[in-house]
Enzyme design. Sequence first.
Site, mmCIF file in Angstrom:
data_model
loop_
_atom_site.group_PDB
_atom_site.id
_atom_site.type_symbol
_atom_site.label_atom_id
_atom_site.label_comp_id
_atom_site.label_asym_id
_atom_site.label_seq_id
_atom_site.Cartn_x
_atom_site.Cartn_y
_atom_site.Cartn_z
ATOM 1 N N SER A 134 -71.782 -5.108 6.028
ATOM 2 C CA SER A 134 -70.870 -5.608 5.188
ATOM 3 C C SER A 134 -69.645 -5.774 5.987
ATOM 4 C CB SER A 134 -70.868 -4.879 3.973
ATOM 5 O OG SER A 134 -70.727 -3.414 4.078
ATOM 6 N N HIS A 155 -77.234 -9.600 3.692
ATOM 7 C CA HIS A 155 -76.758 -8.959 2.992
ATOM 8 C C HIS A 155 -76.779 -8.547 1.383
ATOM 9 C CE1 HIS A 155 -72.400 -7.740 1.324
ATOM 10 N NE2 HIS A 155 -72.695 -6.760 2.048
ATOM 11 N N GLU A 167 -77.116 -13.061 0.816
ATOM 12 C CA GLU A 167 -76.537 -13.564 1.670
ATOM 13 C C GLU A 167 -77.092 -13.766 2.760
ATOM 14 O OE1 GLU A 167 -71.578 -13.230 0.190
ATOM 15 O OE2 GLU A 167 -72.704 -11.581 1.529
ATOM 16 N N ASN A 205 -68.019 -10.434 -0.248
ATOM 17 C CA ASN A 205 -66.970 -9.371 -0.151
ATOM 18 C C ASN A 205 -65.676 -9.868 0.538
ATOM 19 O OD1 ASN A 205 -68.495 -7.397 -0.944
ATOM 20 N ND2 ASN A 205 -69.187 -6.637 1.313
HETATM 21 N N1 3HC Z 1 -82.757 -0.299 -10.722
HETATM 22 C C1 3HC Z 1 -83.529 -0.941 -11.713
HETATM 23 N N2 3HC Z 1 -82.739 -1.493 -12.675
HETATM 24 C C2 3HC Z 1 -81.466 -1.271 -12.686
HETATM 25 C C3 3HC Z 1 -80.886 -0.321 -11.993
HETATM 26 C C4 3HC Z 1 -81.446 0.036 -10.944
HETATM 27 N N3 3HC Z 1 -80.778 0.802 -10.026
HETATM 28 N N4 3HC Z 1 -79.587 -0.300 -12.285
HETATM 29 C C5 3HC Z 1 -79.462 -0.898 -13.795
HETATM 30 N N5 3HC Z 1 -80.510 -1.604 -13.873
HETATM 31 C C6 3HC Z 1 -80.942 -2.368 -14.867
HETATM 32 C C7 3HC Z 1 -81.093 -1.709 -16.172
HETATM 33 O O1 3HC Z 1 -82.401 -1.324 -16.452
HETATM 34 C C8 3HC Z 1 -80.660 -2.588 -17.345
HETATM 35 O O2 3HC Z 1 -81.773 -3.343 -17.878
HETATM 36 P P1 3HC Z 1 -81.790 -4.036 -19.262
HETATM 37 O O3 3HC Z 1 -80.857 -5.278 -19.282
HETATM 38 O O4 3HC Z 1 -83.193 -4.280 -19.677
HETATM 39 O O5 3HC Z 1 -81.485 -2.904 -20.164
HETATM 40 C C9 3HC Z 1 -79.724 -3.687 -16.576
HETATM 41 O O6 3HC Z 1 -79.997 -3.371 -15.283
HETATM 42 C C10 3HC Z 1 -78.512 -3.259 -16.980
HETATM 43 O O7 3HC Z 1 -78.052 -1.913 -16.780
HETATM 44 P P2 3HC Z 1 -77.303 -0.824 -17.653
HETATM 45 O O8 3HC Z 1 -77.412 -1.285 -19.203
HETATM 46 O O9 3HC Z 1 -77.525 0.374 -17.215
HETATM 47 O O10 3HC Z 1 -75.886 -1.201 -17.402
HETATM 48 P P3 3HC Z 1 -74.839 -2.524 -17.138
HETATM 49 O O11 3HC Z 1 -75.449 -3.452 -18.298
HETATM 50 O O12 3HC Z 1 -73.442 -2.165 -17.349
HETATM 51 O O13 3HC Z 1 -75.181 -3.300 -15.967
HETATM 52 C C11 3HC Z 1 -74.685 -3.329 -13.473
HETATM 53 C C12 3HC Z 1 -75.164 -2.512 -14.696
HETATM 54 C C13 3HC Z 1 -75.853 -4.122 -13.414
HETATM 55 C C14 3HC Z 1 -74.478 -2.419 -12.365
HETATM 56 C C15 3HC Z 1 -73.643 -4.045 -14.008
HETATM 57 O O14 3HC Z 1 -72.613 -3.226 -14.398
HETATM 58 C C16 3HC Z 1 -72.861 -4.971 -12.685
HETATM 59 O O15 3HC Z 1 -73.368 -5.897 -12.504
HETATM 60 N N6 3HC Z 1 -71.736 -4.451 -12.153
HETATM 61 C C17 3HC Z 1 -71.338 -5.085 -10.951
HETATM 62 C C18 3HC Z 1 -72.210 -4.839 -9.759
HETATM 63 C C19 3HC Z 1 -71.401 -5.458 -8.511
HETATM 64 O O16 3HC Z 1 -70.432 -6.137 -8.584
HETATM 65 N N7 3HC Z 1 -71.963 -5.087 -7.261
HETATM 66 C C20 3HC Z 1 -71.572 -5.657 -6.262
HETATM 67 C C21 3HC Z 1 -71.113 -4.749 -5.363
HETATM 68 S S1 3HC Z 1 -70.474 -5.141 -3.800
HETATM 69 C C22 3HC Z 1 -71.714 -4.963 -2.815
HETATM 70 O O17 3HC Z 1 -72.661 -4.282 -3.248
HETATM 71 C C23 3HC Z 1 -71.804 -5.206 -1.433
HETATM 72 C C24 3HC Z 1 -71.641 -4.009 -0.526
HETATM 73 O O18 3HC Z 1 -71.461 -4.755 0.954
HETATM 74 C C25 3HC Z 1 -70.576 -3.219 -0.762
#
Ligand code: 3HC
Length: 298
Positions: A134, A155, A167, A205
């Site tokens: 990343s 990515h 990506e 990112n």
């Molecule tokens: N595995 C499988 N399913 C998962 C999971 C996992 N690890 N984490 C969450 N889920 C599922 C849940 O089961 C849930 O399913 P449902 O809708 O049927 O209930 C759904 O995803 C939503 O999860 P939660 O209800 O627990 O919680 P949220 O609604 O708050 O969602 C989230 C959690 C999906 C993480 C949401 O908050 C989100 O999209 N956050 C932003 C994440 C983001 O921006 N990621 C990118 C980061 S940058 C990156 O990764 C790049 C790197 O280079 C740094």
Amino acid sequence: HFSSTATQLARIQNVTIIGAGLMGSGIAQVSANAKLNVVLTDISEPALQKAQKSIDTSLRRVAKKKHADDAKAQEDLVQSTLKQLKMTTNLAEAVKEADLVIEAVVENIELKKKLFADVEKNAKKDAILTTNTSSLRLKDIGINLKNKANFGGLHFFNPVPVMKLLEVVRHDETSDETFKSLMEYGKVIGKTTVACKDTPGFIVNRLLVPYMFEALRMYERGDASKEDIDVGMKLGAGYPMGPFELGDYVGLDTVKFIMEGWAKQYPEEPAFRQSPLLSKLVAEGKLGRKTGEGFFKY
Ligand code: 3HC
């Protein structure tokens, strides 16, 4: 009769993922879930055991969502996916049959350079080699590769089983055929793909990380509280998490590390300045959710 799609799909059947951390295990899970033959490899046996556990847990969440009232269908999904997945600490063995190798180890350029040279030595000649970096340049990671045409970037986003984007990155020497196969792999695992060049942060990112640092600077100036900034971006911009919550989720060490890499490449870019608060938290070992404390306590 084979359509061109079927030929493309056949190109990637065996996928090997190197690095059994958060990203690596997620990538292994979604690949196995798409019925590909997956090998997950790591130098650490405990890391593989931990990955096995987290894949199991995550799969059960996916299965529960897909087959809400059918316990048998849930169990079938879990077992049929796990069947596609092998684990080993032997790198040479792991990459031997791979059509596609995805590297997801720590962001250390020397380590990655050496790793790719080893992988190329042990993999099939026509294997496609990719990195999930990343923050580092593909051009630098692949510098020791003899066949740069078969090298590209994939990515992923955290949590891998949930985030719908992939990506697909091409550097100057990635061939059209390699790029096409990578886009096809994205489709097979159910992701939406976007095409990226070998530029810092690719698309997501490059926008997301400077935004997180702007939020930090806003807080450091005393213009708003962390809580209000998070609420603001969630309810005013529709983001699922605010910038501080997201930092804790991704890991503050990761966020800091990404910015450091870019600042080294572009020292004059004001968007790539470090944040004293973030540096302090990382020095104290407060890395976010995974250590129980970051911007917030868990
Ligand atoms: N595995 C499988 N399913 C998962 C999971 C996992 N690890 N984490 C969450 N889920 C599922 C849940 O089961 C849930 O399913 P449902 O809708 O049927 O209930 C759904 O995803 C939503 O999860 P939660 O209800 O627990 O919680 P949220 O609604 O708050 O969602 C989230 C959690 C999906 C993480 C949401 O908050 C989100 O999209 N956050 C932003 C994440 C983001 O921006 N990621 C990118 C980061 S940058 C990156 O990764 C790049 C790197 O280079 C740094």
